[in-house]
Each structure stands twice: as structure tokens, then as C-alpha cells.
Write a protein that holds these residues in place. Structure first.
Motif, short mmCIF file in Angstrom:
data_model
loop_
_atom_site.label_atom_id
_atom_site.label_comp_id
_atom_site.label_asym_id
_atom_site.label_seq_id
_atom_site.Cartn_x
_atom_site.Cartn_y
_atom_site.Cartn_z
N LEU A 400 34.99 170.80 47.85
CA LEU A 400 33.87 171.28 48.67
C LEU A 400 34.10 172.70 49.14
O LEU A 400 33.18 173.51 49.18
N SER A 401 35.32 173.01 49.50
CA SER A 401 35.62 174.39 49.90
C SER A 401 37.13 174.60 49.94
O SER A 401 37.90 173.63 50.00
N TYR A 402 37.52 175.84 49.86
CA TYR A 402 38.94 176.17 50.07
C TYR A 402 39.05 177.52 50.76
O TYR A 402 38.14 178.34 50.71
N THR A 403 40.16 177.72 51.44
CA THR A 403 40.44 178.98 52.12
C THR A 403 41.88 179.37 51.83
O THR A 403 42.77 178.52 51.89
N VAL A 404 42.08 180.63 51.49
CA VAL A 404 43.43 181.14 51.27
C VAL A 404 43.66 182.28 52.24
O VAL A 404 42.83 183.19 52.33
N ASP A 406 46.47 185.16 53.43
CA ASP A 406 47.73 185.85 53.15
C ASP A 406 47.88 186.93 54.22
O ASP A 406 47.17 187.93 54.21
N ARG A 407 48.73 186.67 55.21
CA ARG A 407 48.88 187.60 56.33
C ARG A 407 50.28 188.18 56.33
O ARG A 407 51.25 187.43 56.33
N THR A 478 41.16 197.21 40.11
CA THR A 478 41.45 195.90 40.71
C THR A 478 40.19 195.06 40.85
O THR A 478 40.26 193.92 41.25
N ASP A 503 38.37 187.04 40.15
CA ASP A 503 39.71 187.38 40.62
C ASP A 503 40.67 186.27 40.22
O ASP A 503 40.27 185.20 39.76
N THR B 403 45.90 191.50 56.23
CA THR B 403 45.50 190.11 56.11
C THR B 403 44.44 190.01 55.03
O THR B 403 43.54 190.84 54.98
N VAL B 404 44.59 189.03 54.15
CA VAL B 404 43.57 188.80 53.12
C VAL B 404 43.05 187.38 53.28
O VAL B 404 43.83 186.44 53.40
N ILE B 405 41.73 187.25 53.39
CA ILE B 405 41.13 185.93 53.56
C ILE B 405 40.12 185.68 52.45
O ILE B 405 39.18 186.44 52.26
N ASP B 406 40.35 184.62 51.67
CA ASP B 406 39.47 184.25 50.57
C ASP B 406 38.92 182.85 50.89
O ASP B 406 39.65 181.86 50.80
N ARG B 407 37.67 182.78 51.34
CA ARG B 407 37.11 181.50 51.75
C ARG B 407 35.95 181.15 50.83
O ARG B 407 35.03 181.94 50.68
N GLU B 408 36.02 180.00 50.19
CA GLU B 408 34.98 179.61 49.24
C GLU B 408 34.31 178.31 49.65
O GLU B 408 34.98 177.34 50.02
N ARG B 409 32.98 178.32 49.59
CA ARG B 409 32.27 177.05 49.66
C ARG B 409 31.85 176.75 48.22
O ARG B 409 31.17 177.55 47.60
N ARG B 415 29.10 183.34 45.13
CA ARG B 415 30.49 183.43 45.53
C ARG B 415 30.61 184.48 46.64
O ARG B 415 30.11 185.59 46.52
N VAL B 418 35.86 188.42 49.16
CA VAL B 418 37.12 188.26 49.89
C VAL B 418 37.18 189.35 50.95
O VAL B 418 36.69 190.46 50.75
N ASN B 438 35.86 191.93 45.59
CA ASN B 438 35.51 190.76 44.77
C ASN B 438 36.74 189.96 44.37
O ASN B 438 36.70 189.11 43.49
N GLY B 439 37.87 190.28 44.99
CA GLY B 439 39.09 189.51 44.82
C GLY B 439 40.09 189.97 45.84
O GLY B 439 39.87 191.00 46.48
N PRO B 440 41.18 189.24 46.03
CA PRO B 440 42.12 189.59 47.10
C PRO B 440 42.73 190.98 46.93
O PRO B 440 42.84 191.73 47.89
N VAL B 441 43.07 191.33 45.69
CA VAL B 441 43.70 192.64 45.46
C VAL B 441 42.69 193.75 45.67
O VAL B 441 42.95 194.74 46.34
N ASN B 442 41.50 193.54 45.13
CA ASN B 442 40.44 194.53 45.28
C ASN B 442 40.10 194.75 46.76
O ASN B 442 39.94 195.89 47.21
N ILE B 505 49.35 189.68 44.93
CA ILE B 505 48.95 190.59 46.01
C ILE B 505 50.11 191.51 46.39
O ILE B 505 49.97 192.73 46.43
#
Lengths: 530, 530
Positions: A400-404, A406-407, A478, A503, B403-409, B415, B418, B438-442, B505
Motif C-alpha cells: 500500500l505504501s512505503y517510506t525510506v 536516509d538521514r 542523476t 530511480d 536528509t532524504v525522504i522517499d515516500r510512496e503511496r 509517483r 523524493v 525524481n529520485g533520492p540522488v537527484n 546515496i
């Protein structure tokens, strides 16, 4: 040209000079049995004088019951200052009590002067002494004329004299070695003819190195010119660029030159021998190896594929089954419908290119390939895709969802792990969990599997053994899109899946999901056997 | 034997038939520049008729300023049922507007009957039509006689007739192809002599495959018999077991046969070309490659080592530096230093290996290489590292945290991007900002540059044009460590940086920082001119 040639395998001696080869005594014994089963005539087990591991090998190898191969020990001529019977290296050779003894001596005056720093005549005496003494302690004696071709080019008369000394000492076979691997085919032919003219009745052998990528060619050319004994290693292991590759020499001799060296039955083992020995050496098997490589009979180009479907001879120089290898057809943007159909058939997925499922599958494959998907090395994803269009994929789970997250604090403190949380739904149950990882993909992988294992305990067996990332449309920097190839295993099987996304996390997620679904379908008996 | 031979590189066409090669248009353009810089005479860019990617390549390659190489397109003879000017594949060839056009035609009666399913005479007409029509649309026309050797073995008269048709059509060069790679050296020599007897004044070429591990040998034997045009690929990429390997053919021609093909200066680039192209293809470089492999001049055996220290000729067939390669002695840790010094000097960075800076730099490079760093294609990072040890790097900025936050529903909604936040410090000013990607590195890349542009407006010119990820120690699955190679530009220059880390990353961050610092130092005139 003689119709019978003896194969002398030196994988366990010269092969171990390869930078990335290091063998235990147990490995050497296992390889000895594999080589004997392949039907080579001689197995050079090692250099007892040079390291204790090899002494140990010669002690233990006596207890193996070999069907066919004779074991040979290897060493050098006596040292200049020592009596032959007092030279520790010579004594070791005698003590290893092998039916065959092989030693090398110097043929090149440069080496005699600059490496040994003795006179040319002293070297001739050394060769004679060593051969005649060791000949008394074995059934068969083989003399390797080190650097013979280079030696002959610099001083032909002297090079021939060194052979004369070995022959007078009683050598049964004289092996001409191209130790530096620099000899060209026509030089080799010319020099062999010179040796034959001088010693018409002496059995000659060849020992080639691959430094000019001519090892196999020179070995079979030598046979064409009457050589009866060929030395080499499995997969061409050896110092620098390796020794002449027996996995190519043997098929060339058997199938193209009609020379009897190993039996037709044993030839069928060649592909598996090549793979097994790589396994023991813990080296990846090079798929592009001639005759025995996974790609040796793999067809990618559309033109080629449509032709081999009509007649394999059109793009295959021999019948792969004769070596225990087989034909493969790859799927790629270079290839047409025929590859896809052929591959589907081989996987036992009945699909008709004119059926609704067939048409929609083909359309999606083309679309995905344009997005950067690559199914050649991703059979499992390919199979899932075909089965999806046949409506055979069950709804095993839904994420249903995920969160990543990286801090990082960039003071030089320990790097903190990445955290991932996921919400997955299986049937009507929802599981919400979190996990850490040493990177965003690893964290997500851990979290998803942690959540699903609650419902599918078998997933505990699933392990990722390879993970490859390729950036597509890389001019976007990137912001490029990403292709991920994953290889998974559950100890019983291995399978490959692919994912493409904006990505690395999204792409990895897709490949991971395919891998998990494939595992679940496999356990339900819903995928084809490999 | 002629003293001049033309090198025809088909890495971008036949090479891409290799199972593990899949190239983007951008990759193909980069490789085109590398091959031109190496000094090959022809670059076969692709098959415009077979896939859209190649049409795109031919559109874009026109804008490259090449020093030496001529671009060739590749295709097949017209289809049986079509007029030559109406055949889409022929039209594509004309539209690609290359100075050179190469097509293949059938020489083997088996193929004519079983693959094309037409009469032998129809095939002759097809060859003649196609050649004479295309010849009008290019400066130089090359005819590849597919399966010529197999064809000749089955039906010599007919095989020669197909060449006759191509010659009458106006072909400038006739290339004899051993498409299945099954021809033995003496068969090849005999067949070439037959062709020469029939067509004494026609320039002949050779196209070999490596299925019998004879690709290089047969190619140089062909030259010995008067062939003037040699086709092959870098590192021997190609379908099945690959094409003849130009990285072995060129040194054999130049150093052993004294044949002029590329300049001595360019020959020195061969090792790095071989490695660079593997990097672009994201393939590991085979250390056992003849001439250009890391192990090609690496000595392990004790006997060998002591001898080469007295005189390298004792165990080296050529001087490695002629190919930009170098000797390695595996028992000594001195290996590599000379390359590093050589590279530093080439970059105009005065560094003495016995100085404090030199010693510490060398120690760090060894350490980093063990971690998976690779400086061959990352000159900017290499230069920064050397200058760091010379105390020449200014404190341009400090990243305090990110801090990188990638949250997907995972409903099928759009989409969501990030988000990344960073805190950077420049001198005593702190900038805290955030950005999407459009991605964590970007996202991280965007945020860091957004923060730094406040202090360094020039960074607005900085653009990433290439971004490659390679997983190291991949047996660890998604927990593997990662190497990132980045290519940057500011319109004036291009530079490459590298980073290695536990995840993509972290590794990208390091490569990005190097790229930014290099740009800032460049604008301050603190790096060497390229």
C-alpha cells in the motif's frame, strides 16, 4: 599429421600460476578425479620441490583409483653447483614416486647466460645429467624445452643442442614450449619443421601460452605438423594470459581434425568439467568461452534466430550437444518475435503469437524494452510477464505504501543506517512494519520481506545473490532512469528478475517484487521447471 | 603481405550482439569518440534498418568532429521480392548519409536455399542490385561476404560467383567473413589463396568470429596472405564467443609483423581504451586479456620474478609500455606506483614518490583501490586526491547534514517526488534548504547545489551529463557496496569523478562533492589544464 594425440593437463601445476587461482590439496585431488574422468592421458599434479602443498598432494594422490590418467610430477634440471643425486629438487621428484616425471630445462642462450649465469656447455651437461638420472626413476620421462621457440629464433643451433642432450639422456617425449606466448603461427610451423628434420623419430609435444591470443591456434597447428603430445589447462588458466585452453583444443582436434584424443562419450562431459572446475576455483564461468560457454551457442540477432530455427547449421559451426552444451535464444531489442516465441516454448509456456494473450504480451515486451527493460538475463521476469497476459498470476500481496528515510549528520561519526517502513496487504490482512538497512534499497528489501514472511514463511529461504544497477538515458545525470537486475536463490533454484524505474529504489522495488512473486509461484508449482 | 592494413571496428554493430552488451545512443557516441581517438580507420555504427536506436545514432553522429575515422552504416542486401530502391532497409542505409556503407550478402548456397528460400541466381542478382545502387550513395562501399568460408567449402564456384556480383556492382572492398567462427587456419589460408587467384586486384578484408578460439590467429594469418582490411571489436565483444579481438590483433600487427595500422602514439592508448569501454558497458575488465589485461605482464612464479628482475625479456614477449600497460610483480607491493606517477606527471601535478605528500597519496590510493575506487576514468577525483595531499584544496564548503525522504503511496496515482533537505556551511554562514527530485540522488544533488549557489553562482553552469553505478562485492545482494562514476560539464570542460560507499546515496554524494569542488577549483585556476 598423426591420428592419435595425447592430452597432457597442467591445470594443477601451470594453471595454479594464474593470479586468481589458489588450491587446497583437497581441491587438487577432486580436480584430479574430474580430469581422469574426462579421459586426459596425463595430469601434471604440481612441483614438489617448490611447495609443501604439492608434496602432500603426491603423497595422497597415490590412494586415488584412476581409470585412465597417469600422474606426473614437475621440476627443473639440477642446479649448476650440485650433483644430480644431491639436488633437493631432483630428490623430491624421485620421492613423489609418480609413473611420469616432467622437468624443464633452458633452451634459450639468453636465459643460460642471464638467468642461470653459467656457460652454454654447462647447461647441456645439466640437462643430460638430470634426464638420464630421473629417467631411471619413472616409467615415462617428459622433457619440457622452456622458451624453445624464442631460443631457436636467437640461436637455432644451440636450441637444438639442448634437445639433443635431453634425447641422449633418454627422454621419451620432447615438449617444445612457447613459454612467453609470443610466437606467431608461421614461425611456429617453420621451427617445428626444423626440429623434425633434425630428430625425425622423436615424439614431440607442444606447450603454449596465450599472451598473443594464439595459444589454441598454435597448439592445433603444431598437431597439423606432426606433434603427438599437447599440453594445456582447463579454461586456459595460467600465469599472465593463461595457458593454451584444452576446452577449445580438444573439440578442435576431435570434431574438426578427426583426431582421437578423448572418447566421444567423454567429450560430452567437457562443458560440465569446465564449469565444475571454475566452481572449485571459485571463479565465475566465462559465458563467452568457445565450445563450453553458456553463450557459445546463444543467438541474439533476429536474422540469426529465424535462420537457426530453419536449420541450426546456418549459425552453428558444430552440434553443441557433442560437448554437453546446448543452443539458447536471447530476447532483446535486436530480435524479433521469433526469439520471444522460441524462448516461451523452451520455458514450456504455450503461447501463440496470434492469440490475444500472445499479441498483448509481445506489445508489452516491446514497450518495456523501449523503457530500458532487458529480458535476456531476466528469465523469471520474462516468464511472469507472459503468464500475466495468460491471467495466471495470483494476487499474493499488495504494497500500500512505503517510506525510506536516509538521514546523515556529516560530522565524522558512524554512518547511521537507513530506515524503511512499509504497509502491505495480503488478502484482507494489513501488515505495517519497519526495518533498517545499510542503504535505501537494502532497508526497503528488509522491510518488505519482514512484512510478507508473516504470511509466507517460505520467503525466509529467499536470498539475493547478485544485484546490478545500470543507469539509462544517462545524459540526464542523476535524474536518469535506472535498470536493476537481481539474481535470487532459495538454495533449490536460481532466478533473475529485472526492474526499471525513475530511480534506483523504484527500479529495485519492481525487481524485488518479481523475485518474491516468482518464489511464491514456484512453491505453488505454477512456474515452469528449469 | 602488405605493409599497411586498415582497421574496421564493429564494436558498435556486431559487438552489440554480445549477450551482455546493451548500449544507449549516448554510450555509442562516447565510444565513437574513443575509437576515433585510438585511430581506427572505420567505425561501423549500427544497423539503421534493424532498430530505431541506431537511426538515432546516425542522426547524432554527424555532429561529432572526428579526427580520423570514417563512419559506416550496416545493412543487408535487398529483399527478394522488392525493388532495391523500394527496400526499407536499403532506404534506411541511404538516409543515414554515412561516407561508408557496408552490407552483407549470402555466399553459402545452404543459406540461399534454406534461409532466403530463393534460387542461387536470384541471390546473385540481389547482390549486384544492392551493391550498385548503394555504391552511388556513398564515398566508399564495403561488401561483407557472410559465411564465405563455409560457403566455399560447400560450393566454391558459387561462393566465388557471389563475390563476382559484388565486384561488378562496384564494391571497393570485399570482406571474407567466417560468420560461424568454425574455419581452421590452414583452410582459411587455402581459401584466401583461391580468392586471390580469381580476383588478383581486388582489395580483400577479413571478418572473424572466435567460436573455435581462432579469431585472432585467423585474422593475422589472413593479413600474412595479403588481406588489407581487418574487422573486429574492442575486447572481442560479439555474439556467442565474440568477434576477433582488435586489442590483440592490433599489437600483433604493429609489434610482431611490423604492419602500419595505428600510430605508435595511439597504440599507447590501447590498454586504457580496453578498460574505458568495459566501464561504459558496465562490464568487469578481464585481467587475463592478452596485451591489455592487468595480468598480461604480471609475474607470480618465483623463478619468473627473479628472472625478469634481471631482464624483462626473459618472461615478457613485448614491452608492456608500448600498449600503455605495465609490468606487475605480484610478490612485491611496489606494483602500480609507476602507473600512478606516470599519470600524475601526465596531469602536470609535480609529485615525488619519496616525498611526504607522495607517500601518503600513494598509501591512500592503494587503500581506496582496495575499497573499489577506480581512477582510470575519474581523472578529476584523482587530481583532487593528489592535490589534497599537497595541501592545495581550499575549504569551499561543509555539509553539516542531509536528509532524504522517499515516500510512496502505491495506488496507481502519480509517483510523488523524493524530498531532500541539507544544511551546508560556507566560511561561517550556514544555509539550510530543501529540494525535490525524481529520485533520492537527484533530490540530494538538487538540494546541495541550491544551497551552494547562494555562495558560488558559477555552480549554475555545472551540469551532470553521465552517471553510472556499479555494485561491488555483489554476492551481498542489495547490501553490497556501490561505486558511482559521474561525468560533469560547465560547457567549457568535461570532468569525471568517482565515489564509493555502502549505498548509492553515499557513493553519489562523494562523487558529487568532488565534481563541485573540482568546478570551484577550476574557476579559481587551481587545477591543471586538460
Amino acid at each position: 599429421m598423426h591420428d592419435q594425440v595425447k592430452i597432457f593437463d597442467t591445470t594443477l601445476r601451470d594453471g595454479t600460476q594464474s593470479e586468481d587461482v589458489s588450491l587446497l590439496v583437497e581441491d587438487k585431488l577432486t580436480i584430479t578425479e574430474i580430469l581422469d574422468d574426462l579421459g586426459v592421458h596425463y595430469i601434471e599434479g604440481g612441483w614438489p620441490g617448490s611447495n609443501p602443498k604439492d608434496e602432500d598432494y603426491f603423497r595422497q594422490v597415490k590412494s586415488l583409483r584412476l581409470k585412465h590418467a597417469k600422474i606426473s610430477s614437475f621440476g627443473s634440471t639440477r642446479r649448476a653447483k650440485l650433483k644430480v643425486e644431491e639436488d633437493p629438487n631432483i630428490i623430491q621428484l624421485v620421492e613423489s614416486q609418480t609413473p611420469v616425471i616432467t622437468i624443464f630445462g633452458k633452451s634459450w642462450d639468453l636465459h643460460v647466460k642471464e638467468a642461470l649465469k653459467i656457460t652454454l656447455n654447462e647447461n647441456l651437461e645439466i640437462i643430460y645429467d638430470s634426464v638420464q638420472y630421473l629417467k631411471k626413476h619413472c616409467d615415462e620421462f617428459i622433457y619440457d624445452a622452456e622458451h624453445f621457440f624464442d631460443g631457436f629464433k636467437h640461436n637455432p643451433e644451440y636450441a637444438l643442442k639442448t634437445l639433443q642432450s635431453a634425447i641422449e639422456g633418454g627422454a621419451d617425449v620432447i615438449v617444445l614450449a612457447d613459454t612467453n606466448g609470443g610466437t606467431l603461427p608461421w614461425e611456429l610451423e617453420d621451427i617445428i619443421e626444423n626440429v623434425k628434420a633434425r630428430f625425425p623419430n622423436v615424439p614431440l609435444g607442444i606447450h603454449q601460452h596465450n599472451d598473443s591470443e594464439l595459444g589454441v591456434a598454435n597448439s592445433i597447428l603444431a598437431v597439423k605438423h606432426g606433434i603427438v603430445h599437447v599440453q594445456g589447462t582447463i579454461n586456459g588458466y595460467g600465469e599472465r594470459c593463461g595457458n593454451a585452453n584444452l576446452c577449445s583444443i580438444i573439440p578442435n582436434l576431435k570434431l574438426k581434425m578427426g583426431i582421437d584424443c578423448i572418447s566421444d562419450e567423454n567429450l560430452k562431459k567437457l562443458t560440465s568439467v569446465s564449469k565444475k572446475i571454475d566452481e572449485i576455483l571459485n571463479l565465475p564461468h566465462n559465458k563467452h568461452l568457445p565450445f563450453v560457454g553458456e553463450s557459445a551457442f546463444a543467438h541474439k540477432g533476429g536474422v540469426h534466430v529465424s535462420a537457426i530455427l530453419k536449420n541450426p547449421k546456418t549459425y552453428e559451426h558444430i552440434v553443441p550437444e557433442l560437448l554437453g552444451n546446448s543452443q539458447r535464444v536471447l530476447v532483446s531489442d535486436l530480435s524479433g518475435i521469433s526469439n520471444i516465441m522460441y524462448k516461451a516454448q523452451n520455458m514450456g509456456i504455450p503461447i501463440d503469437k496470434d492469440s490475444k494473450a500472445g499479441k498483448s504480451a509481445l506489445a508489452e515486451i516491446k514497450k518495456l524494452e523501449n523503457e530500458g527493460y532487458y529480458f535476456e538475463t531476466a528469465d523469471a521476469s520474462f516468464e511472469l510477464l507472459l503468464r500475466k497476459h495468460r491471467g495466471e498470476i495470483r494476487d499474493y500481496f499488495e504494497v500500500l505504501s512505503y517510506t525510506v528515510i536516509d538521514r546523515e549528520r556529516c560530522d565524522n561519526s558512524e554512518r547511521s543506517p537507513v530506515e524503511a517502513t512499509v504497509i502491505v496487504k495480503v488478502k484482507d490482512k494489513v501488515e505495517h512494519t519497519a526495518s533498517l538497512g545499510n542503504g535505501p534499497v537494502n532497508a526497503l528489501d528488509n522491510a518488505i520481506r519482514k512484512a510478507l514472511i508473516v504470511f509466507y514463511p517460505n520467503l525466509a529461504e529467499l536470498a539475493l545473490i547478485d544485484y546490478k544497477v545500470r543507469i539509462l538515458k544517462s545524459e540526464k545525470g542523476t535524474g536518469a532512469s535506472v535498470r536493476v537486475l537481481i539474481q535470487s536463490t532459495d538454495k533449490k533454484d536460481r532466478w533473475e528478475t529485472v526492474g526499471v524505474g525513475e530511480d534506483v529504489i523504484e527500479a529495485s522495488k519492481k525487481a524485488l517484487f518479481d523475485s518474491i512473486i516468482y518464489k511464491l509461484m514456484k512453491d505453488d508449482g505454477l512456474v515452469s521447471k528449469r
